[in-house]
Design a protein around this motif. Structure first.
Motif, PDB file in Angstrom:
ATOM      1  N   PRO A 271     -21.532 -12.944  14.603  1.00 52.42           N
ATOM      2  CA  PRO A 271     -21.393 -11.764  15.407  1.00 52.42           C
ATOM      3  C   PRO A 271     -22.094 -12.351  16.655  1.00 52.42           C
ATOM      4  O   PRO A 271     -23.233 -12.652  16.605  1.00 52.42           O
ATOM      5  N   LEU A 272     -21.457 -12.117  18.035  1.00 50.71           N
ATOM      6  CA  LEU A 272     -22.391 -12.568  19.237  1.00 50.71           C
ATOM      7  C   LEU A 272     -23.338 -11.369  19.424  1.00 50.71           C
ATOM      8  O   LEU A 272     -24.530 -11.504  19.835  1.00 50.71           O
ATOM      9  N   TYR A 273     -22.670 -10.001  19.370  1.00 46.70           N
ATOM     10  CA  TYR A 273     -23.470  -8.932  19.438  1.00 46.70           C
ATOM     11  C   TYR A 273     -23.332  -7.844  18.331  1.00 46.70           C
ATOM     12  O   TYR A 273     -22.132  -7.486  18.364  1.00 46.70           O
ATOM     13  N   PRO A 274     -24.307  -7.895  17.259  1.00 43.63           N
ATOM     14  CA  PRO A 274     -23.817  -7.008  16.282  1.00 43.63           C
ATOM     15  C   PRO A 274     -23.877  -5.529  16.646  1.00 43.63           C
ATOM     16  O   PRO A 274     -24.840  -4.983  17.143  1.00 43.63           O
ATOM     17  N   GLU A 275     -22.571  -4.817  16.516  1.00 45.28           N
ATOM     18  CA  GLU A 275     -22.565  -3.579  17.110  1.00 45.28           C
ATOM     19  C   GLU A 275     -22.287  -2.615  16.093  1.00 45.28           C
ATOM     20  O   GLU A 275     -22.195  -2.608  14.904  1.00 45.28           O
ATOM     21  N   ALA A 276     -22.889  -1.432  16.388  1.00 47.55           N
ATOM     22  CA  ALA A 276     -22.753   0.006  15.721  1.00 47.55           C
ATOM     23  C   ALA A 276     -21.532   0.697  15.872  1.00 47.55           C
ATOM     24  O   ALA A 276     -20.568   0.517  16.669  1.00 47.55           O
ATOM     25  N   ASP A 277     -21.328   1.412  14.877  1.00 49.42           N
ATOM     26  CA  ASP A 277     -20.082   2.337  14.814  1.00 49.42           C
ATOM     27  C   ASP A 277     -19.966   3.072  16.239  1.00 49.42           C
ATOM     28  O   ASP A 277     -18.597   3.271  16.597  1.00 49.42           O
ATOM     29  N   PHE A 278     -21.000   3.489  16.693  1.00 40.42           N
ATOM     30  CA  PHE A 278     -20.815   4.494  17.919  1.00 40.42           C
ATOM     31  C   PHE A 278     -20.602   3.704  19.231  1.00 40.42           C
ATOM     32  O   PHE A 278     -20.592   4.267  20.200  1.00 40.42           O
ATOM     33  N   GLU A 279     -20.883   2.193  18.998  1.00 38.54           N
ATOM     34  CA  GLU A 279     -20.656   1.205  20.365  1.00 38.54           C
ATOM     35  C   GLU A 279     -19.231   1.060  20.442  1.00 38.54           C
ATOM     36  O   GLU A 279     -18.737   0.408  19.387  1.00 38.54           O
ATOM     37  N   TRP A 280     -18.538   1.134  21.608  1.00 40.57           N
ATOM     38  CA  TRP A 280     -17.339   0.407  22.066  1.00 40.57           C
ATOM     39  C   TRP A 280     -17.428  -0.794  22.833  1.00 40.57           C
ATOM     40  O   TRP A 280     -17.948  -0.618  24.035  1.00 40.57           O
ATOM     41  N   VAL A 281     -17.626  -1.898  22.341  1.00 38.86           N
ATOM     42  CA  VAL A 281     -17.752  -3.083  23.107  1.00 38.86           C
ATOM     43  C   VAL A 281     -16.607  -3.998  23.274  1.00 38.86           C
ATOM     44  O   VAL A 281     -15.641  -3.834  22.523  1.00 38.86           O
ATOM     45  N   THR A 282     -16.435  -4.516  24.555  1.00 45.36           N
ATOM     46  CA  THR A 282     -15.196  -5.236  24.911  1.00 45.36           C
ATOM     47  C   THR A 282     -15.468  -5.804  26.273  1.00 45.36           C
ATOM     48  O   THR A 282     -16.375  -5.925  26.725  1.00 45.36           O
ATOM     49  N   HIS A 283     -14.345  -6.815  26.514  1.00 41.51           N
ATOM     50  CA  HIS A 283     -14.185  -7.595  27.496  1.00 41.51           C
ATOM     51  C   HIS A 283     -15.463  -8.548  27.889  1.00 41.51           C
ATOM     52  O   HIS A 283     -16.174  -8.692  28.865  1.00 41.51           O
ATOM     53  N   GLU A 284     -15.812  -9.337  26.675  1.00 41.69           N
ATOM     54  CA  GLU A 284     -16.779 -10.270  26.825  1.00 41.69           C
ATOM     55  C   GLU A 284     -16.572 -11.389  27.659  1.00 41.69           C
ATOM     56  O   GLU A 284     -15.289 -11.941  27.467  1.00 41.69           O
ATOM     57  N   ALA A 285     -17.424 -11.999  28.389  1.00 41.79           N
ATOM     58  CA  ALA A 285     -17.149 -13.236  29.191  1.00 41.79           C
ATOM     59  C   ALA A 285     -18.186 -14.240  29.271  1.00 41.79           C
ATOM     60  O   ALA A 285     -19.145 -13.820  29.686  1.00 41.79           O
ATOM     61  N   VAL A 286     -18.099 -15.475  28.985  1.00 43.25           N
ATOM     62  CA  VAL A 286     -19.229 -16.273  29.210  1.00 43.25           C
ATOM     63  C   VAL A 286     -19.542 -16.682  30.790  1.00 43.25           C
ATOM     64  O   VAL A 286     -18.396 -16.853  31.518  1.00 43.25           O
ATOM     65  N   ILE A 287     -20.651 -16.164  31.180  1.00 42.31           N
ATOM     66  CA  ILE A 287     -21.037 -16.159  32.692  1.00 42.31           C
ATOM     67  C   ILE A 287     -21.828 -17.513  32.907  1.00 42.31           C
ATOM     68  O   ILE A 287     -22.056 -17.798  34.251  1.00 42.31           O
ATOM     69  N   SER A 288     -22.696 -18.071  31.883  1.00 42.81           N
ATOM     70  CA  SER A 288     -23.596 -19.077  32.422  1.00 42.81           C
ATOM     71  C   SER A 288     -23.849 -19.880  31.159  1.00 42.81           C
ATOM     72  O   SER A 288     -23.406 -19.589  29.833  1.00 42.81           O
ATOM     73  N   LYS A 289     -24.454 -21.036  31.293  1.00 39.16           N
ATOM     74  CA  LYS A 289     -24.889 -21.693  30.157  1.00 39.16           C
ATOM     75  C   LYS A 289     -25.349 -20.851  28.735  1.00 39.16           C
ATOM     76  O   LYS A 289     -25.118 -21.387  27.496  1.00 39.16           O
ATOM     77  N   ASP A 290     -26.256 -19.922  29.054  1.00 38.78           N
ATOM     78  CA  ASP A 290     -26.856 -19.286  27.975  1.00 38.78           C
ATOM     79  C   ASP A 290     -26.528 -17.857  27.668  1.00 38.78           C
ATOM     80  O   ASP A 290     -26.747 -17.184  27.047  1.00 38.78           O
ATOM     81  N   GLU A 291     -25.499 -17.315  28.680  1.00 37.59           N
ATOM     82  CA  GLU A 291     -25.285 -15.879  28.742  1.00 37.59           C
ATOM     83  C   GLU A 291     -23.758 -15.358  28.708  1.00 37.59           C
ATOM     84  O   GLU A 291     -22.815 -16.111  29.088  1.00 37.59           O
ATOM     85  N   VAL A 292     -23.382 -14.410  27.949  1.00 43.65           N
ATOM     86  CA  VAL A 292     -22.218 -13.753  28.053  1.00 43.65           C
ATOM     87  C   VAL A 292     -22.214 -12.430  28.448  1.00 43.65           C
ATOM     88  O   VAL A 292     -23.125 -11.374  27.898  1.00 43.65           O
ATOM     89  N   ALA A 293     -21.471 -11.801  29.474  1.00 39.98           N
ATOM     90  CA  ALA A 293     -21.484 -10.468  29.885  1.00 39.98           C
ATOM     91  C   ALA A 293     -20.507  -9.629  29.080  1.00 39.98           C
ATOM     92  O   ALA A 293     -19.474 -10.187  28.445  1.00 39.98           O
ATOM     93  N   MET A 294     -20.578  -8.512  28.732  1.00 36.70           N
ATOM     94  CA  MET A 294     -19.781  -7.541  28.226  1.00 36.70           C
ATOM     95  C   MET A 294     -19.718  -5.990  28.558  1.00 36.70           C
ATOM     96  O   MET A 294     -20.878  -5.901  29.140  1.00 36.70           O
ATOM     97  N   ALA A 295     -18.974  -5.288  28.141  1.00 33.10           N
ATOM     98  CA  ALA A 295     -18.916  -4.030  28.508  1.00 33.10           C
ATOM     99  C   ALA A 295     -19.216  -3.016  27.190  1.00 33.10           C
ATOM    100  O   ALA A 295     -18.496  -3.234  26.302  1.00 33.10           O
ATOM    101  N   ILE A 296     -20.265  -2.272  27.315  1.00 31.51           N
ATOM    102  CA  ILE A 296     -20.499  -1.151  26.236  1.00 31.51           C
ATOM    103  C   ILE A 296     -19.992  -0.002  26.918  1.00 31.51           C
ATOM    104  O   ILE A 296     -20.751   0.678  27.724  1.00 31.51           O
ATOM    105  N   MET A 297     -18.713   0.387  26.544  1.00 31.26           N
ATOM    106  CA  MET A 297     -18.062   1.379  27.218  1.00 31.26           C
ATOM    107  C   MET A 297     -18.725   2.917  27.031  1.00 31.26           C
ATOM    108  O   MET A 297     -19.238   3.228  26.111  1.00 31.26           O
ATOM    109  N   GLY A 298     -18.722   3.605  28.048  1.00 29.94           N
ATOM    110  CA  GLY A 298     -19.012   5.092  28.175  1.00 29.94           C
ATOM    111  C   GLY A 298     -18.220   6.105  28.747  1.00 29.94           C
ATOM    112  O   GLY A 298     -18.329   6.809  29.821  1.00 29.94           O
ATOM    113  N   HIS A 299     -16.787   5.771  28.165  1.00 34.63           N
ATOM    114  CA  HIS A 299     -15.642   6.359  28.903  1.00 34.63           C
ATOM    115  C   HIS A 299     -15.376   7.645  28.204  1.00 34.63           C
ATOM    116  O   HIS A 299     -14.109   8.442  28.592  1.00 34.63           O
ATOM    117  N   ARG A 300     -15.825   8.106  27.025  1.00 34.94           N
ATOM    118  CA  ARG A 300     -15.416   9.305  26.282  1.00 34.94           C
ATOM    119  C   ARG A 300     -16.453  10.371  26.245  1.00 34.94           C
ATOM    120  O   ARG A 300     -17.489  10.308  26.263  1.00 34.94           O
TER     121      ARG A 300
END
Length: 440
Positions: A271-300
């Motif tokens: 797993p790139l980012y091990p997530e918990a049941d309460f986390e809604w992770v989405t839309h990951e994108a590699v942005i640099s040599k060492d980094e990946v951006a992603m959204a942890i949603m707060g929409h509910r």
């Protein structure tokens, strides 16, 4: 004077056919539609590189948007249905860059002036192809165009029995591509004893098995990379690191474990980012040599459990109860960036209310992060100061798709797709936004 009706009809059809072939020719040029519009709220310049209602859409944020020389953006369009287009950021010139159609992800090389794409064959196989953009742009500008095979190359065909999907990524060494395989092919390589996962969530997606294979652009050979017990989606390479792949467990929403990474030889699956049941992770994108951006949603809303049905909401998606206990702001949410080497995660920022940041990206130099929200507003975050500002809004919630901001390699500007100029409130155009100097 007597007229032969059949000859007249045949001549008309021939003329129409000839005209359609001419209109679909690779290298065909279209006049500039470039317009600079002031954002109605922030006053920032929005450079619309297309402004006519031709159903334009940008490449997904997991992949490059600009050609390697930094001058052209590749996009999908109905100007010539089924073909890809390029627009010059400075002049606004639009050029057709495929002929004969394509399917799936348009993939731009980082080192060379090449566009890679796939095309289905009559027997169910998938051709892997490329366009020599440097030669094409030169000949298109001079008006001395040749036939399509002079610019397009067939690298080989992926056999139909592999069930290849069209989610394609180009490795950093530009010697191979990665692609999704069908369930049967994935099942043949799934280790014995691994439990296949069922669908997850109200969209009835996510069931396995899934898998990734690689295709050698020089030899045309296909080799399996990995099989997993769930549905694979959003395959992307690390453009700075040969042999590094990022992908997701695709459910159409919240996944039990969204983000994954693996090496091209099948090693290092985790797993790139091990997530918990309460986390809604989405839309990951590699942005640099060492980094990946992603959204942890707060929409509910924290009281979301009171929603008793799974009726979808187009303006506020992801509210269905069967997504589970995730996506509320009872826990930390926002635009997160994960380091592929140290595995550390930092939340760079979050909107004060509303859906929170949804599709996210970042500049390769580590200075900026960017994200959109459900209202189609765009926010940028200075990663040094943690200052977050809305840079643009008014892109219409009725638009055919979301803005999907994606940075240029220089880290000073990013591309979005927008329906701001559309009379039908849906058709989208290609737009570039430069971060103002005084925002630094």
């Amino acid at each position: 004077m007597q007229f032969n009706k059949e000859k007249i009809v045949a001549t008309i059809f021939l003329l129409i056919f000839s005209l359609s072939v001419c209109q679909a020719q690779i290298g065909k040029r279209f006049p500039s539609e470039r317009k600079v519009v002031k954002d109605p709220v922030t006053g920032v310049d929005l450079v619309f590189l297309t402004s006519a209602p031709h159903g334009d859409s940008k490449i997904y944020p997991t992949h490059a948007q600009w050609t390697s020389d930094g001058e052209w953006l590749i996009f999908r369009s109905n100007r010539v249905k089924g073909e890809a287009m390029a627009v010059n950021e400075k002049t606004g010139d639009i050029v057709q860059v495929t002929e004969g159609g394509f399917t799936g992800m348009l993939t731009i090389a980082k080192k060379s002036m090449k566009l890679y794409f796939m095309r289905r064959t009559d027997n169910g196989g998938i051709q892997v192809m490329s366009t020599d953009l440097e030669r094409l742009f030169k000949d298109s500008a001079s008006g001395k165009l040749k036939k399509a095979p002079d610019y397009q190359k067939v690298h080989g065909t992926i056999p139909s029995e592999i069930g290849a999907g069209v989610d394609m990524a180009l490795d950093a060494d530009e010697r191979q591509i990665y692609f999704r395989v069908g369930k049967e092919e994935a099942g043949r390589h799934l280790p014995e004893g691994v439990e296949v996962q069922p669908n997850f969530g109200p969209r009835n997606m996510g069931a396995g098995p899934g898998g990734i294979a690689k295709f050698d652009l020089n030899t045309g050979s296909v080799e399996h990379v990995i099989s997993v017990p769930f549905q694979v989606g959003h395959i992307q390479s690390n453009p700075w690191m040969p042999g590094e792949i990022v992908f997701c467990w695709e459910t159409g929403g919240k996944s039990p474990q969204r983000t994954w990474t693996v090496m091209a030889d099948g090693s290092g699956l985790r797993p790139l980012y091990p997530e918990a049941d309460f986390e809604w992770v989405t839309h990951e994108a590699v942005i640099s040599k060492d980094e990946v951006a992603m959204a942890i949603m707060g929409h509910r809303d924290i009281e979301f459990a009171e929603n008793k049905d799974d009726s979808p909401d187009a303006q506020n998606p992801g509210q269905e109860k069967s997504w589970g206990p995730s996506g509320t702001r009872e826990k930390p949410t926002g635009l997160a960036i994960v380091n592929l080497r140290t595995r550390e995660m930092r939340i760079e920022g979050q909107t004060e209310s509303g859906s929170g940041l949804w599709h996210v990206h970042g500049s390769p130099d580590g200075k900026w992060a960017v994200g959109d929200d459900f209202s189609r507003s765009i926010y940028v975050i200075n990663r040094d100061t943690k200052n977050m500002r809305m840079i643009s809004t008014g892109h219409k919630t009725t638009a055919a798709d979301h803005p999907h901001p994606t940075f240029h390699k220089d880290g000073k500007k990013f591309q979005i797709q927008s329906a701001m100029l559309s009379e039908d409130d849906r058709s989208m155009n290609i737009c570039v936004i430069t971060i103002p100097e005084n925002w630094y």
